[in-house]
Design an enzyme around this catalytic site. Structure first.
Site, PDB file in Angstrom:
ATOM      1  N   SER A 146       0.838  -1.203   0.000  1.00 17.96           N
ATOM      2  CA  SER A 146       0.000   0.000   0.000  1.00 17.96           C
ATOM      3  C   SER A 146       0.878   1.260   0.000  1.00 17.96           C
ATOM      4  O   SER A 146       1.572   1.512  -0.979  1.00 17.96           O
ATOM      5  CB  SER A 146      -0.971  -0.036   1.178  1.00 17.96           C
ATOM      6  OG  SER A 146      -2.117   0.731   0.893  1.00 17.96           O
ATOM      7  N   LYS A 198     -21.737  16.697   9.905  1.00 21.10           N
ATOM      8  CA  LYS A 198     -20.633  16.970  10.825  1.00 21.10           C
ATOM      9  C   LYS A 198     -20.208  15.711  11.578  1.00 21.10           C
ATOM     10  O   LYS A 198     -19.041  15.556  11.943  1.00 21.10           O
ATOM     11  CB  LYS A 198     -21.037  18.064  11.823  1.00 21.10           C
ATOM     12  CG  LYS A 198     -19.932  18.487  12.769  1.00 21.10           C
ATOM     13  CD  LYS A 198     -18.718  19.003  12.002  1.00 21.10           C
ATOM     14  CE  LYS A 198     -17.614  19.438  12.946  1.00 21.10           C
ATOM     15  NZ  LYS A 198     -16.384  19.805  12.212  1.00 21.10           N
TER      16      LYS A 198
END
Length: 333
Positions: A146, A198
């Protein structure tokens, strides 16, 4: 408590303190005093450790990248040996600027890490190649997956061990969800927020379809960046990279077959390849190191006394520093 029990308690405490003192003195007796008292300011330049002598003035610098790539600084006295992002970037910068260094080898042993941190290392590698015209090779260790592959992609040559785990091309973002558990146990979550999204990826409720779509677009953008880095670095087509980049890991041998790495070999083999490829047969091979500051020395002494229990401290720090969801170029099992 009678008198005999008090005496036994005092003796036990005394033996415990004596044991700690003995271990401390043993640490002093077995320490490398030249290094031990070479205390340096953390801002001082790196010293050099010669790992292979040479007859010429040229140098090959070997830089080790071990552990999860994350921009966190050890927050305890004991945890002094984890990956330090700023320090690694400083080592790269020093190797690039040093006129005596004619080649750089990155020894990569990491499952990846943060998106931003991986990009910063990648960009620094490209900058050194373009500004200083120095070859950069990557030698893969047990794992270079990765983010570990992301930073390897622009290298002039990638060398993996036959059994290296690499690839894992992709982006991941995860979080826990305790909503069902909370319902079963009568736990209420009170959330006050300024906007609809949020508390996206909140652990206290199920994710909505709109939230999943928002986050998926973010992951897709980051994945496209990862793909482009490999297209640019390896000269593969975008379609081919996307075909290979489905998140799976490859052994070093498999990665060579699909042209994600160039050669198979060890770090020593990689050094010899650089010598032969760039006429550096007589070059010294060096690593960068710092003299210990006092906190590092004391931390290392305490760590040697406490042994594996210090791993718990590192895990605690990692959990505390990563308590919010974040996108990662990370291979995790």
């Amino acid at each position: 408590m009678n008198k005999k029990r008090w005496i036994a308690l005092v003796v036990a405490v005394g033996l415990f303190l004596a044991s700690i003192g003995f271990q401390f003195l043993t640490s002093l007796a077995t320490a490398d005093y030249e290094t031990m008292f070479n205390f340096q300011d953390p801002e001082d330049n790196f010293g050099e450790k010669v790992i292979e002598k040479g007859s010429g003035t040229n140098k090959i610098a070997v830089l080790h990248l071990n552990g999860v790539i994350q921009d966190t600084t050890p927050s305890t006295l004991i945890n002094t040996n984890s990956y330090n992002h700023e320090r690694f970037l400083d080592m790269l910068e020093k190797a690039g600027e040093d006129n005596r260094v004619d080649g750089i080898i990155l020894r990569v042993n990491t499952p990846g890490g943060g998106v931003v941190e991986s990009a910063e290392i990648h960009d620094k590698i490209v900058e050194i190649q373009e500004q200083y015209k120095k070859p950069i090779y990557v030698s893969m260790g047990n794992t270079a997956a990765s983010g570990g592959y992301y930073i390897a992609a622009p290298a002039d040559k990638i060398v993996a061990h036959n059994a290296t785990l690499t690839g894992s091309i992709g982006v991941i973002m995860e979080s826990f969800n305790f909503a069902e558990f909370a319902d079963e146990h009568g736990i209420d979550f009170n959330t006050i927020k300024s906007g609809e999204y949020k508390d996206i990826m909140s652990m206290s409720r199920k994710m909505t379809d709109d939230e999943r779509e928002i986050l998926q677009t973010i992951i897709d953008d980051m994945y496209a960046e990862f793909v482009q880095v490999i297209v640019d670095g390896r000269g593969l087509s975008e379609d081919r990279v996307r075909e290979l980049g489905d998140g799976r890991v490859y052994t070093g041998a498999q990665a060579q077959e699909v042209k994600l790495v160039d050669e198979l070999g060890s770090l020593d083999d990689t050094i010899e390849m650089m010598r032969e490829d760039h006429e550096l047969e007589n070059a010294q091979v060096i690593e960068y190191e710092r003299g210990l500051n006092f906190n590092q020395w004391l931390g290392g002494t305490v760590q040697s006394m406490l042994g594996s229990e210090t791993d718990l401290v590192g895990i605690k720090d990692l959990l505390r520093e990563n308590n919010a969801p974040r996108a990662m170029y990370l291979y995790s099992q």
